[in-house]
Design a protein around this motif. Structure first.
Motif, mmCIF file in Angstrom:
data_model
loop_
_atom_site.group_PDB
_atom_site.id
_atom_site.type_symbol
_atom_site.label_atom_id
_atom_site.label_comp_id
_atom_site.label_asym_id
_atom_site.label_seq_id
_atom_site.Cartn_x
_atom_site.Cartn_y
_atom_site.Cartn_z
ATOM 1 N N LEU A 131 16.454 -1.223 16.869
ATOM 2 C CA LEU A 131 14.997 -1.092 16.812
ATOM 3 C C LEU A 131 14.377 -2.434 17.163
ATOM 4 C CD1 LEU A 131 15.095 0.708 13.370
ATOM 5 C CD2 LEU A 131 14.836 1.818 15.577
ATOM 6 N N ASP A 132 14.389 -2.787 18.416
ATOM 7 C CA ASP A 132 13.927 -4.103 18.844
ATOM 8 C C ASP A 132 12.456 -4.098 19.226
ATOM 9 O OD1 ASP A 132 16.907 -5.313 20.565
ATOM 10 O OD2 ASP A 132 16.362 -5.303 18.461
ATOM 11 N N GLY A 133 11.781 -5.176 18.884
ATOM 12 C CA GLY A 133 10.459 -5.469 19.411
ATOM 13 C C GLY A 133 9.328 -4.584 18.937
ATOM 14 N N TRP A 134 9.395 -4.074 17.719
ATOM 15 C CA TRP A 134 8.294 -3.257 17.213
ATOM 16 C C TRP A 134 7.138 -4.170 16.836
ATOM 17 C CZ3 TRP A 134 9.514 1.549 13.850
ATOM 18 C CH2 TRP A 134 10.447 2.352 14.499
ATOM 19 N N SER A 135 5.927 -3.764 17.141
ATOM 20 C CA SER A 135 4.736 -4.548 16.804
ATOM 21 C C SER A 135 3.688 -3.652 16.169
ATOM 22 C CB SER A 135 4.128 -5.190 18.057
ATOM 23 O OG SER A 135 5.019 -6.108 18.622
ATOM 24 N N ALA A 136 3.069 -4.151 15.127
ATOM 25 C CA ALA A 136 1.970 -3.431 14.477
ATOM 26 C C ALA A 136 0.868 -4.433 14.188
ATOM 27 C CB ALA A 136 2.429 -2.777 13.185
ATOM 28 N N HIS A 137 -0.288 -4.185 14.742
ATOM 29 C CA HIS A 137 -1.411 -5.092 14.549
ATOM 30 C C HIS A 137 -2.634 -4.252 14.246
ATOM 31 C CE1 HIS A 137 1.449 -7.752 16.360
ATOM 32 N NE2 HIS A 137 1.430 -7.037 17.467
ATOM 33 N N SER A 138 -3.384 -4.648 13.248
ATOM 34 C CA SER A 138 -4.544 -3.834 12.908
ATOM 35 C C SER A 138 -5.595 -4.643 12.163
ATOM 36 C CB SER A 138 -4.126 -2.626 12.065
ATOM 37 O OG SER A 138 -3.570 -3.048 10.841
ATOM 38 N N LYS A 139 -6.766 -4.111 12.184
ATOM 39 C CA LYS A 139 -7.890 -4.626 11.409
ATOM 40 C C LYS A 139 -8.482 -3.455 10.668
ATOM 41 C CE LYS A 139 -12.464 -6.004 11.163
ATOM 42 N NZ LYS A 139 -13.764 -5.562 11.556
ATOM 43 N N ARG A 140 -8.682 -3.598 9.374
ATOM 44 C CA ARG A 140 -9.185 -2.494 8.565
ATOM 45 C C ARG A 140 -10.357 -2.955 7.713
ATOM 46 N NH1 ARG A 140 -3.338 -0.883 6.111
ATOM 47 N NH2 ARG A 140 -2.400 -0.250 8.073
ATOM 48 N N ASN A 141 -11.375 -2.145 7.677
ATOM 49 C CA ASN A 141 -12.461 -2.307 6.723
ATOM 50 C C ASN A 141 -12.469 -1.046 5.878
ATOM 51 O OD1 ASN A 141 -13.385 -4.794 7.638
ATOM 52 N ND2 ASN A 141 -14.764 -3.879 9.121
ATOM 53 N N GLU A 142 -12.264 -1.205 4.605
ATOM 54 C CA GLU A 142 -12.185 -0.051 3.713
ATOM 55 C C GLU A 142 -13.083 -0.283 2.512
ATOM 56 O OE1 GLU A 142 -8.016 -0.310 2.875
ATOM 57 O OE2 GLU A 142 -7.473 0.965 4.557
ATOM 58 N N GLY A 143 -13.955 0.667 2.237
ATOM 59 C CA GLY A 143 -14.769 0.568 1.024
ATOM 60 C C GLY A 143 -13.879 0.631 -0.204
ATOM 61 N N THR A 144 -12.970 1.596 -0.208
ATOM 62 C CA THR A 144 -11.939 1.701 -1.232
ATOM 63 C C THR A 144 -10.615 1.726 -0.503
ATOM 64 O OG1 THR A 144 -13.380 3.008 -2.657
ATOM 65 C CG2 THR A 144 -11.037 3.081 -3.144
ATOM 66 N N GLY A 145 -9.661 0.949 -0.966
ATOM 67 C CA GLY A 145 -8.349 0.896 -0.310
ATOM 68 C C GLY A 145 -7.596 2.211 -0.415
ATOM 69 N N ARG A 146 -6.350 2.202 -0.047
ATOM 70 C CA ARG A 146 -5.526 3.411 -0.053
ATOM 71 C C ARG A 146 -5.396 3.980 -1.463
ATOM 72 N NH1 ARG A 146 -0.238 1.705 3.057
ATOM 73 N NH2 ARG A 146 -0.974 -0.377 2.690
ATOM 74 N N SER A 147 -5.369 5.291 -1.534
ATOM 75 C CA SER A 147 -5.146 5.978 -2.805
ATOM 76 C C SER A 147 -3.765 6.603 -2.787
ATOM 77 C CB SER A 147 -6.205 7.057 -3.018
ATOM 78 O OG SER A 147 -7.479 6.479 -3.119
ATOM 79 N N MET A 148 -3.001 6.370 -3.843
ATOM 80 C CA MET A 148 -1.653 6.915 -3.950
ATOM 81 C C MET A 148 -1.499 7.592 -5.302
ATOM 82 S SD MET A 148 0.297 3.625 -2.353
ATOM 83 C CE MET A 148 -0.914 2.471 -2.976
ATOM 84 N N GLY A 149 -0.628 8.565 -5.362
ATOM 85 C CA GLY A 149 -0.403 9.266 -6.615
ATOM 86 C C GLY A 149 -1.584 10.171 -6.936
ATOM 87 N N ILE A 150 -1.734 10.513 -8.175
ATOM 88 C CA ILE A 150 -2.858 11.339 -8.607
ATOM 89 C C ILE A 150 -4.007 10.393 -8.918
ATOM 90 C CG2 ILE A 150 -3.700 12.959 -10.342
ATOM 91 C CD1 ILE A 150 -0.754 13.872 -10.654
ATOM 92 N N THR A 151 -4.958 10.334 -7.998
ATOM 93 C CA THR A 151 -6.086 9.411 -8.110
ATOM 94 C C THR A 151 -7.375 10.213 -8.049
ATOM 95 O OG1 THR A 151 -4.815 7.670 -7.053
ATOM 96 C CG2 THR A 151 -7.199 7.397 -7.078
ATOM 97 N N GLU A 152 -8.275 9.931 -8.951
ATOM 98 C CA GLU A 152 -9.552 10.621 -9.004
ATOM 99 C C GLU A 152 -10.670 9.614 -8.748
ATOM 100 O OE1 GLU A 152 -11.738 13.766 -12.003
ATOM 101 O OE2 GLU A 152 -10.382 12.280 -12.839
#
Length: 177
Positions: A131-152
Motif C-alpha cells: 500500500l504505497d503512497g497513500w495521501s489524505a489531505h483535508s480541511k474541515r469546519n464542523e460546528g459539532t465534531g464527529r458523533s460516535m456510539g449512542i449520542t443524543e
C-alpha cells in the motif's frame, strides 16, 4: 536476523470504534509505505462519543485570507508493475531492514472485523499487501465534531462562518525515483 514461519494465525475478532485518517488494521505481511495525512480542523464543539449535548451554541469563525495551504511532495521509489510479480520478492529489500519480520504465513483466519467508522484513507488489509503512497489531505469546519456510539443532540445550534478568499488549496505531488 531470525526468519520466522507462522503456520496458522487465528483471530476470533477485532472490534474498532474509529480508524482515523491514514491509519488501518493490518493482518499478515503488509507494507504501508510513504503514507501522508495533513488536516486542518475547526470545531465549535469537539467529537462526541456515547454522550448527550443539549442546548449548545457552537460558533466557528474561520475567515483567513488563505486557509490551510497544504503542500505535499512525497518521493516514492520506482517499483515494477505488480501484475505477475511476486510481492515477497519485490518487497524483500524493505523487509530486510526490520528485525524479526515474519517471512511466511501459511494460513490467516479472521472470524470477524467490526469497524464502526473509517475516515479518509483508512484501510483494513488482510494477507499480503503493498500500500504505497497513500495521501489524505483535508480541511474541515464542523460546528459539532464527529458523533460516535449512542449520542443524543437536542436543540443545538451550529454557526460556521468560513469566508476565505482561497480555501484549502492542496498540492499533492508524488515523485517516483
Amino acid at each position: 536476523m531470525e526468519n520466522k514461519i507462522i503456520h496458522d494465525v487465528n483471530i476470533t475478532g477485532i472490534t474498532v470504534h474509529n480508524i482515523d485518517s491514514s491509519s488501518g488494521i493490518f493482518v499478515g505481511i503488509n507494507n504501508a509505505n510513504y503514507w501522508t495525512s495533513q488536516l486542518k480542523a475547526n470545531q465549535g464543539f469537539g467529537p462526541l462519543s456515547s454522550s448527550q449535548a443539549i442546548q449548545n451554541i457552537n460558533v466557528v469563525v474561520d475567515n483567513d485570507c488563505i486557509d490551510a495551504p497544504i503542500e505535499n511532495n512525497v518521493q516514492i521509489p520506482n517499483r515494477q508493475d505488480f501484475i505477475g510479480v511476486d510481492v515477497k520478492k519485490a518487497d524483500e529489500a524493505a523487509l530486510v531492514n526490520h528485525h524479526n519480520i515474519i517471512q511466511e504465513i501459511n494460513n490467516i483466519d479472521v472470524d470477524a472485523i467490526n469497524v464502526f467508522s473509517m475516515d479518509t484513507n483508512a484501510a483494513i488489509s488482510v494477507g499480503e499487501n503493498v500500500l504505497d503512497g497513500w495521501s489524505a489531505h483535508s480541511k474541515r469546519n464542523e460546528g459539532t465534531g464527529r458523533s460516535m456510539g449512542i449520542t443524543e443532540q437536542i436543540l443545538n445550534t451550529n454557526i460556521i462562518m468560513d469566508q476565505d478568499i482561497i480555501d484549502a488549496q492542496m498540492n499533492d505531488v508524488k515523485i517516483t525515483k
